[in-house]
Design an enzyme around this catalytic site. Structure first.
Site, mmCIF file in Angstrom:
data_model
loop_
_atom_site.group_PDB
_atom_site.id
_atom_site.type_symbol
_atom_site.label_atom_id
_atom_site.label_comp_id
_atom_site.label_asym_id
_atom_site.label_seq_id
_atom_site.Cartn_x
_atom_site.Cartn_y
_atom_site.Cartn_z
ATOM 1 N N ILE A 11 0.826 -1.227 0.000
ATOM 2 C CA ILE A 11 0.000 0.000 0.000
ATOM 3 C C ILE A 11 0.850 1.264 0.000
ATOM 4 O O ILE A 11 0.397 2.318 -0.461
ATOM 5 C CB ILE A 11 -0.982 -0.024 1.203
ATOM 6 C CG1 ILE A 11 -2.177 0.894 0.963
ATOM 7 C CG2 ILE A 11 -0.276 0.331 2.515
ATOM 8 C CD1 ILE A 11 -3.316 0.704 1.955
ATOM 9 N N ASN A 24 -2.482 1.509 15.821
ATOM 10 C CA ASN A 24 -2.928 1.171 17.180
ATOM 11 C C ASN A 24 -3.294 2.481 17.894
ATOM 12 O O ASN A 24 -3.099 3.563 17.351
ATOM 13 C CB ASN A 24 -1.866 0.376 17.938
ATOM 14 C CG ASN A 24 -0.568 1.159 18.071
ATOM 15 O OD1 ASN A 24 -0.557 2.267 18.593
ATOM 16 N ND2 ASN A 24 0.520 0.593 17.571
ATOM 17 N N VAL A 33 1.561 -3.242 8.489
ATOM 18 C CA VAL A 33 1.407 -2.155 7.515
ATOM 19 C C VAL A 33 1.741 -0.802 8.158
ATOM 20 O O VAL A 33 2.265 0.107 7.495
ATOM 21 C CB VAL A 33 -0.007 -2.197 6.878
ATOM 22 C CG1 VAL A 33 -1.089 -1.808 7.839
ATOM 23 C CG2 VAL A 33 -0.052 -1.342 5.631
ATOM 24 N N ASP A 34 1.490 -0.676 9.436
ATOM 25 C CA ASP A 34 1.812 0.550 10.186
ATOM 26 C C ASP A 34 3.327 0.823 10.111
ATOM 27 O O ASP A 34 3.757 1.950 9.789
ATOM 28 C CB ASP A 34 1.362 0.344 11.644
ATOM 29 C CG ASP A 34 1.307 1.615 12.460
ATOM 30 O OD1 ASP A 34 1.480 2.703 11.888
ATOM 31 O OD2 ASP A 34 1.083 1.510 13.680
ATOM 32 N N SER A 117 -7.032 -4.999 10.804
ATOM 33 C CA SER A 117 -7.193 -5.972 11.911
ATOM 34 C C SER A 117 -6.912 -7.431 11.543
ATOM 35 O O SER A 117 -6.995 -8.295 12.419
ATOM 36 C CB SER A 117 -8.597 -5.911 12.554
ATOM 37 O OG SER A 117 -8.718 -4.785 13.385
ATOM 38 N N THR A 118 -6.589 -7.723 10.288
ATOM 39 C CA THR A 118 -6.467 -9.147 9.900
ATOM 40 C C THR A 118 -5.050 -9.689 10.030
ATOM 41 O O THR A 118 -4.798 -10.841 9.698
ATOM 42 C CB THR A 118 -6.936 -9.385 8.447
ATOM 43 O OG1 THR A 118 -6.040 -8.713 7.545
ATOM 44 C CG2 THR A 118 -8.347 -8.913 8.239
ATOM 45 N N TYR A 121 -3.691 -8.265 14.713
ATOM 46 C CA TYR A 121 -4.908 -8.243 15.529
ATOM 47 C C TYR A 121 -5.835 -9.448 15.297
ATOM 48 O O TYR A 121 -6.875 -9.572 15.966
ATOM 49 C CB TYR A 121 -5.669 -6.935 15.311
ATOM 50 C CG TYR A 121 -5.078 -5.741 16.048
ATOM 51 C CD1 TYR A 121 -3.954 -5.867 16.868
ATOM 52 C CD2 TYR A 121 -5.644 -4.477 15.944
ATOM 53 C CE1 TYR A 121 -3.413 -4.773 17.550
ATOM 54 C CE2 TYR A 121 -5.116 -3.384 16.618
ATOM 55 C CZ TYR A 121 -4.003 -3.532 17.410
ATOM 56 O OH TYR A 121 -3.481 -2.442 18.080
HETATM 57 N N1 AR6 Z 1 0.764 -3.090 2.314
HETATM 58 C C1 AR6 Z 1 -0.493 -3.580 2.384
HETATM 59 N N2 AR6 Z 1 -0.913 -4.432 3.340
HETATM 60 C C2 AR6 Z 1 -0.012 -4.823 4.261
HETATM 61 C C3 AR6 Z 1 1.329 -4.359 4.255
HETATM 62 C C4 AR6 Z 1 1.695 -3.444 3.242
HETATM 63 N N3 AR6 Z 1 2.937 -2.933 3.144
HETATM 64 N N4 AR6 Z 1 1.986 -4.940 5.317
HETATM 65 C C5 AR6 Z 1 1.080 -5.735 5.934
HETATM 66 N N5 AR6 Z 1 -0.105 -5.679 5.300
HETATM 67 P P1 AR6 Z 1 -1.387 -5.577 10.378
HETATM 68 P P2 AR6 Z 1 -3.599 -5.171 12.276
HETATM 69 C C6 AR6 Z 1 -1.375 -6.360 5.610
HETATM 70 O O1 AR6 Z 1 -0.755 -6.598 11.238
HETATM 71 O O2 AR6 Z 1 -3.937 -6.597 12.215
HETATM 72 C C7 AR6 Z 1 0.703 -2.872 14.082
HETATM 73 O O3 AR6 Z 1 1.763 -3.166 14.949
HETATM 74 C C8 AR6 Z 1 -1.326 -7.628 6.432
HETATM 75 O O4 AR6 Z 1 -1.007 -8.736 5.606
HETATM 76 O O5 AR6 Z 1 -0.520 -4.572 9.726
HETATM 77 O O6 AR6 Z 1 -4.705 -4.170 12.140
HETATM 78 C C9 AR6 Z 1 -0.115 -1.685 14.555
HETATM 79 O O7 AR6 Z 1 0.712 -0.700 15.151
HETATM 80 C C10 AR6 Z 1 -2.753 -7.693 6.946
HETATM 81 O O8 AR6 Z 1 -3.619 -8.289 5.983
HETATM 82 O O9 AR6 Z 1 -2.501 -4.712 11.176
HETATM 83 C C11 AR6 Z 1 -1.048 -2.305 15.533
HETATM 84 O O10 AR6 Z 1 -0.436 -2.466 16.805
HETATM 85 C C12 AR6 Z 1 -3.163 -6.232 7.091
HETATM 86 O O11 AR6 Z 1 -2.158 -5.475 6.403
HETATM 87 C C13 AR6 Z 1 -1.326 -3.660 14.932
HETATM 88 O O12 AR6 Z 1 -0.211 -3.960 14.112
HETATM 89 C C14 AR6 Z 1 -3.244 -5.735 8.518
HETATM 90 O O13 AR6 Z 1 -2.209 -6.354 9.277
HETATM 91 C C15 AR6 Z 1 -2.544 -3.635 14.052
HETATM 92 O O14 AR6 Z 1 -2.838 -4.929 13.629
#
Ligand code: AR6
Length: 177
Positions: A11, A24, A33-34, A117-118, A121
């Site tokens: 993204i 978060n 992704v964050d 969240s997937t 979380y």
């Molecule tokens: N581009 C697009 N999607 C992505 C990327 C990217 N570069 N990297 C990961 N994803 P997550 P959450 C997808 O864990 O579950 C953080 O530490 C990934 O495959 O990023 O909402 C925050 O600070 C998944 O499908 O976010 C919070 O503490 C989706 O993004 C916590 O993680 C979301 O995965 C939030 O957890």
């Protein structure tokens, strides 16, 4: 009304009015992704986030995009999955809704969502995708500025889930940016 697209990509590479961050409550960065967004955007993003006083679960706040190709980042805080009876579905729905309310206020034309969240979380992927697509479809008529909403899937698995949800329009599967 806006077109819905699904793409499998990073993204942080998208040149859109806003990418959504799966943040978060601190808004001060993390993994997933964050982490990727903060890494690509640079320290200016962290500095602006530090002025925002965090964000409640189910809510979202907008910043500039700094070194990203995207003009803005909308930081949404999704729920941690705790079995499904802790209001997780409503909180996830609220994230998508709040992002689109901000898009309406700022008159954005293009917005890209990750699968909030997937990852870390642990919200079940199919359930989350259904909530994402349904909530966006419900909201679209009330966000007239939007031309394109992109669902960005990092994994093949999520890509296939969204593709099947949006199947009625196969063209939606083509990358657009
Ligand atoms: N581009 C697009 N999607 C992505 C990327 C990217 N570069 N990297 C990961 N994803 P997550 P959450 C997808 O864990 O579950 C953080 O530490 C990934 O495959 O990023 O909402 C925050 O600070 C998944 O499908 O976010 C919070 O503490 C989706 O993004 C916590 O993680 C979301 O995965 C939030 O957890």
């Amino acid at each position: 009304m806006a077109t819905l697209k699904v793409v499998q990509c990073d993204i942080t590479k998208l040149q859109v009015d806003a990418i959504v961050n799966a943040a978060n409550q601190t808004l001060l960065g993390g993994g997933g992704v964050d982490g990727a967004i903060h890494h690509a955007a640079g320290t200016g993003l962290f500095a602006e986030c530090a002025t925002l006083d965090g964000c409640a679960t189910g809510d979202a706040k907008i910043t500039k995009g700094y070194n990203l190709p995207a003009k803005h980042v909308i930081h949404a805080v999704g729920p941690v999955w705790r079995g499904g009876d802790k209001d997780e579905p409503n909180l996830l729905r609220s994230c998508y809704r709040r992002c689109l309310e901000i898009a309406r206020e700022k008159e954005l034309t293009t917005i890209a969502f990750p699968c909030i969240s997937t990852g870390i979380y642990h919200f079940p992927k199919e359930h989350a995708a259904r909530i994402a697509v349904e909530t966006v479809q419900e909201m679209l008529p009330s966000v007239p500025s939007l031309d394109v909403v992109v669902f960005v899937c990092f994994s093949r698995n999520n890509f296939e889930i969204y593709q099947s949800l949006l199947e009625r329009d196969k063209d939606n599967a083509e990358p657009v940016f």
